[in-house]
Scaffold this motif. Structure first.
Motif, PDB file in Angstrom:
ATOM      1  N   LYS A 260     -27.551 -38.504 -17.884  1.00  0.00           N
ATOM      2  CA  LYS A 260     -28.393 -38.573 -19.063  1.00  0.00           C
ATOM      3  C   LYS A 260     -28.274 -37.525 -20.047  1.00  0.00           C
ATOM      4  CE  LYS A 260     -31.965 -41.850 -18.185  1.00  0.00           C
ATOM      5  NZ  LYS A 260     -33.271 -41.870 -17.489  1.00  0.00           N
ATOM      6  N   LEU A 261     -27.796 -36.330 -19.620  1.00  0.00           N
ATOM      7  CA  LEU A 261     -27.766 -35.021 -20.338  1.00  0.00           C
ATOM      8  C   LEU A 261     -26.506 -35.287 -21.315  1.00  0.00           C
ATOM      9  CD1 LEU A 261     -28.533 -31.713 -18.312  1.00  0.00           C
ATOM     10  CD2 LEU A 261     -29.664 -32.793 -20.490  1.00  0.00           C
ATOM     11  N   GLY A 262     -25.763 -36.312 -20.834  1.00  0.00           N
ATOM     12  CA  GLY A 262     -24.381 -36.575 -21.512  1.00  0.00           C
ATOM     13  C   GLY A 262     -23.007 -35.799 -20.835  1.00  0.00           C
TER      14      GLY A 262
ATOM     15  N   ILE B 294     -31.015 -25.740 -16.330  1.00  0.00           N
ATOM     16  CA  ILE B 294     -32.331 -25.629 -16.575  1.00  0.00           C
ATOM     17  C   ILE B 294     -32.881 -27.099 -16.224  1.00  0.00           C
ATOM     18  CG2 ILE B 294     -33.935 -25.519 -18.673  1.00  0.00           C
ATOM     19  CD1 ILE B 294     -32.394 -23.069 -19.619  1.00  0.00           C
ATOM     20  N   THR B 295     -32.268 -28.308 -16.932  1.00  0.00           N
ATOM     21  CA  THR B 295     -32.740 -29.270 -16.887  1.00  0.00           C
ATOM     22  C   THR B 295     -33.084 -29.882 -14.989  1.00  0.00           C
ATOM     23  OG1 THR B 295     -31.679 -29.761 -18.713  1.00  0.00           O
ATOM     24  CG2 THR B 295     -32.902 -31.638 -17.636  1.00  0.00           C
TER      25      THR B 295
ATOM     26  N   LYS C 290     -26.448 -23.864 -19.371  1.00  0.00           N
ATOM     27  CA  LYS C 290     -27.625 -23.609 -19.476  1.00  0.00           C
ATOM     28  C   LYS C 290     -28.369 -24.879 -19.393  1.00  0.00           C
ATOM     29  CE  LYS C 290     -29.018 -19.244 -21.776  1.00  0.00           C
ATOM     30  NZ  LYS C 290     -29.010 -18.640 -23.117  1.00  0.00           N
ATOM     31  N   LYS C 291     -27.908 -25.674 -20.389  1.00  0.00           N
ATOM     32  CA  LYS C 291     -28.598 -27.284 -20.398  1.00  0.00           C
ATOM     33  C   LYS C 291     -28.771 -27.881 -19.018  1.00  0.00           C
ATOM     34  CE  LYS C 291     -26.207 -29.159 -23.722  1.00  0.00           C
ATOM     35  NZ  LYS C 291     -25.817 -30.292 -24.615  1.00  0.00           N
TER      36      LYS C 291
ATOM     37  N   PRO D 136     -20.964 -37.367 -17.704  1.00  0.00           N
ATOM     38  CA  PRO D 136     -20.935 -38.362 -16.882  1.00  0.00           C
ATOM     39  C   PRO D 136     -20.382 -37.670 -15.507  1.00  0.00           C
ATOM     40  CG  PRO D 136     -19.421 -38.843 -18.667  1.00  0.00           C
ATOM     41  CD  PRO D 136     -20.033 -37.651 -18.907  1.00  0.00           C
TER      42      PRO D 136
END
Lengths: 628, 73
Positions: B62-64, B22-23, B18-19, B66
């Motif tokens: 950036k969302l974590g 969506i981003t 989801k993260k 790599p």
């Protein structure tokens, strides 16, 4: 935060916990508390960050529940509990990631078969380039032990190729000029030069990988239900825990309730089984395109087969040429010359037979006409040839007398397709063409029955006699012959309306409507024809029927595994919640049991990777239709 | 319209899907984005005139998560 950092943090937290145990026995109470708080904070911050990130995306995550519980535990001074919970959570996640990789390992090993470089002829020189730089039309050289990097046809040389990556078949296939080779296969022995016609993502191999990847994402009904359930469940647990607090005024119990109610095992229980099952199939050359298809496949009770190319090899041969007047080879020659224009496999079989006998085919047919489904008409050396079935003879007013008719019926009863050849309106001879039943057909059908298929039916466009012979040899429950594609669709519709779950296996374009109508459509891949691979629900890459019986029992095993996991996960949560409310389960032990349940669910799914149906010998002699 | 595939480290939590979806989906020029949870990949369709594959890569990182490999076709 990456995986490496996470494992470092987990290790550090573990060490701090060990130190705290030491300090406890050393009686250094203050130091012990400090160490525990440090451990909680070090392990808790990454969890809290994840919870926050998910919350920003409006997703209630498991991390959120844990974060609330840990903050609560710190608040009431339960440092042992807080440190243990954060550590167990991270350690559990670490183990889960490791074991999850196992369930995905089948696809991984497929991807690892992907070729990396190729030897290409450029300006008369052989150069090694990366596969990404190979272009359509390039001439590729492949030596013994090397991997084929493209799809294409051999232009020189011959070799035996291991095509396991495409078909799951480990016996090498011999190939020479004009044969097609596929990316991902390996030259076992030999030397070939190939002109590339499909490169990069267009190769059959790349498309198989993409199909399997998509299949593993495609969610089953159970999975979709669990996802929806988890979306409601997590916020509901937060509210429930507030209710628990209001009634019990016991913070510790409330926090424990929060932690053990995590839907971790529940969310993961269905997908891990599906991924492992699909991976297992892919390794054996069976593409099952998704979890919902797995579920439907497991429920199949009726299987419908096409005959030609599915139950039989689809490589017909001329078994007899009977003439009523004139010379056999001469008749074969002119008929073959006329059939040169035919795309139909029976026509091509006659052409092949003439070539095999070394008969030169020189004349071009004139005024040639194909009568779809019935035969052809053409002029050769000024003679009008009418070649085809009874309907074609009747339509052209050609008399089929009793002697001809009885001979034709006799041949058909032996399993042949009888083709009438008339010269200038008089039947001159009959060509008998027969196909062979696939060697593994009988045992594959037996396995299907043993795994729970109730009835096996054959539908074919071929003549009644041949169809009945195949039906008798294979012990089918029903045989329907002389059907058009739309008849097959109607019959499958009827079976479905009668409440059966129907799978249809076929090859080629004529079966496509029936394949689409059935609950499960199976296509014989034959190295991957485009249409069959895209439209079918299940593709048998090596073109072997025993792959079907494997797929069927695998689907049953996968669904069984998924159910075990789901029941186990639900059961664990119910027991834990009961334990909490009865005051028997505390924060750290609740977390431990919860993480263990997740691991057990994953390990149960890993069993599927190794699932093989019982090996059955298919060494019995090949039943041949034609007997002479 | 271009298609990019980003290979990530093993994904283990379903919320990651989801993260990322969506981003990345919010990025201007990204038409479609799909996270392949079981193959640890992100597939994105995007308009190369508006957004570059490297920018998508940066957002995912950036969302974590790599990015280990990047392939544009």
């Amino acid at each position: 935060m990456n995986a490496k950092r996470t494992s470092q943090i987990t290790a550090l937290t573990g060490i701090l916990l060990a130190i705290a145990v030491g300090l406890h026995f050393g009686g250094l109470h203050e130091w012990r508390q400090g160490t525990l708080i440090a451990a909680t904070i070090i392990a808790g911050i990454p969890i809290a960050i994840k919870a926050f990130q998910a919350l920003r995306m409006k997703a209630f995550s498991i991390e959120l529940l844990v974060t609330i519980a840990v903050i609560g535990a710190l608040f009431i001074g339960e440092y042992v509990e807080s440190a243990a919970v954060t550590f167990l959570f991270l350690f559990g996640a670490f183990l889960e990631a490791r074991t999850l990789e196992k369930t995905r390992s089948s696809l991984r090993s497929l991807i690892d078969m992907a070729p990396l470089e190729a030897t290409v002829m450029r300006n008369g020189e052989a150069v090694i380039v990366s596969v990404d730089d190979v272009e359509k039309g390039d001439r590729i050289i492949i030596r013994s032990g090397e991997k084929v990097a493209i799809d294409g046809a051999i232009v020189s040389g011959k070799a035996s190729l291991n095509e396991a990556a495409i078909t799951g078949e480990s016996v090498p296939a011999n190939k020479s000029i004009d044969d097609r080779v596929f990316s991902g296969t390996i030259v076992d022995n030999g030397f070939i030069e190939v002109i590339a016609d499909k490169v990069g993502d267009d190769t059959t191999f790349a498309r198989i990988i993409e199909l399997v990847e998509d299949a593993q994402e495609a969610k089953s009904k159970t999975q979709k239900f669990l996802d929806r359930f988890a979306n409601v469940y997590t916020p509901a647990i937060v509210i429930l825990s507030v209710v628990v607090y209001i009634f019990t005024r016991n913070i510790e119990m409330t926090l424990t309730f929060l932690v053990v109610a995590c839907p971790g095992a529940l969310v993961i229980s269905a997908p891990v089984s599906i991924v492992a099952g699909i991976g297992n199939g892919a390794r054996d050359g069976v593409l099952v395109k998704g979890g919902d298809i797995m579920e439907t496949l497991a429920k199949i009770d009726t299987v419908v087969f096409d005959k030609t190319g599915t139950l039989t090899r689809g490589r017909p041969e001329v078994t007899d040429i009977h003439t009523f007047s004139g010379d056999k080879n001469n008749l074969l020659r002119i008929v073959a010359e006329a059939e040169m224009i035919s795309e139909h496999h029976l026509g091509q079989t006659i052409v092949k037979e003439a070539r095999k006998r070394g008969i030169p085919l020189l004349n071009e047919p004139e005024e040639a006409e194909v009568i779809e489904g019935n035969g052809i008409r053409a002029q050769i050396e000024g003679k009008l040839l009418t070649i085809g079935n009874r309907k074609l003879m009747a339509a052209n007013g050609i008399n089929v007398d009793d002697a001809v008719e009885s001979y034709a019926v006799k041949r058909e009863k032996l399993g042949n397709t009888a083709i009438f050849a008339a010269i200038d309106g008089v039947v001159a001879g009959i060509f008998s063409i027969a196909d062979q039943i696939r060697p593994e057909a009988k045992s594959a059908l037996n396995e299907l029955r043993a795994s729970g298929v109730k009835q096996i039916i054959m539908m074919t466009g071929d003549n009644r006699h041949t169809a009945e012979l195949v039906g008798k040899q294979l012990g089918l429950d029903g045989v329907y012959a002389e059907l058009l594609p739309e008849d097959k669709v109607a019959m499958i519709q009827k079976l479905k309306e009668a409440g059966h779950k129907v799978a249809m296996a076929g090859d080629g374009i004529n079966d496509a409507p029936a394949i689409a109508t059935a609950d499960i459509g199976l296509a014989m891949g034959e190295g991957g024809t485009d249409i069959s691979m895209e439209t079918a629900d299940v593709v048998l890459m090596a073109d072997r029927l025993d792959q079907f019986s494997h797929a069927y029992s695998l689907a049953k095993a996968t669904i069984r595994n998924m159910k075990q996991n789901t029941y186990f996960a639900v059961g664990t949560v119910v027991l834990l919640l009961a334990g909490v409310l009865l005051g028997k389960v505390f924060l750290a032990s609740g977390m431990l049991i919860h993480e263990l349940s997740v691991l057990i669910v994953i390990l149960n799914a890993v069993r599927l990777i190794r699932y093989t149906k019982k090996q059955v010998n298919i060494k019995q002699p090949v039943p041949i239709l034609q007997t002479e | 319209m271009k298609k990019a595939v980003f290979g990530l480290e093993p994904l283990s939590c379903p919320t990651c899907i989801k993260k990322i979806e969506i981003t990345v989906g919010k990025l201007n020029g990204v038409e479609e984005v799909k996270v392949l949870f079981n193959s640890n990949k992100v597939r994105a369709q995007f308009d190369e005139n508006i957004v570059k594959a490297d920018q998508i890569n940066e957002v995912i990182t950036k969302l974590g998560y790599p990015v280990l490999s990047q392939k544009v076709s």
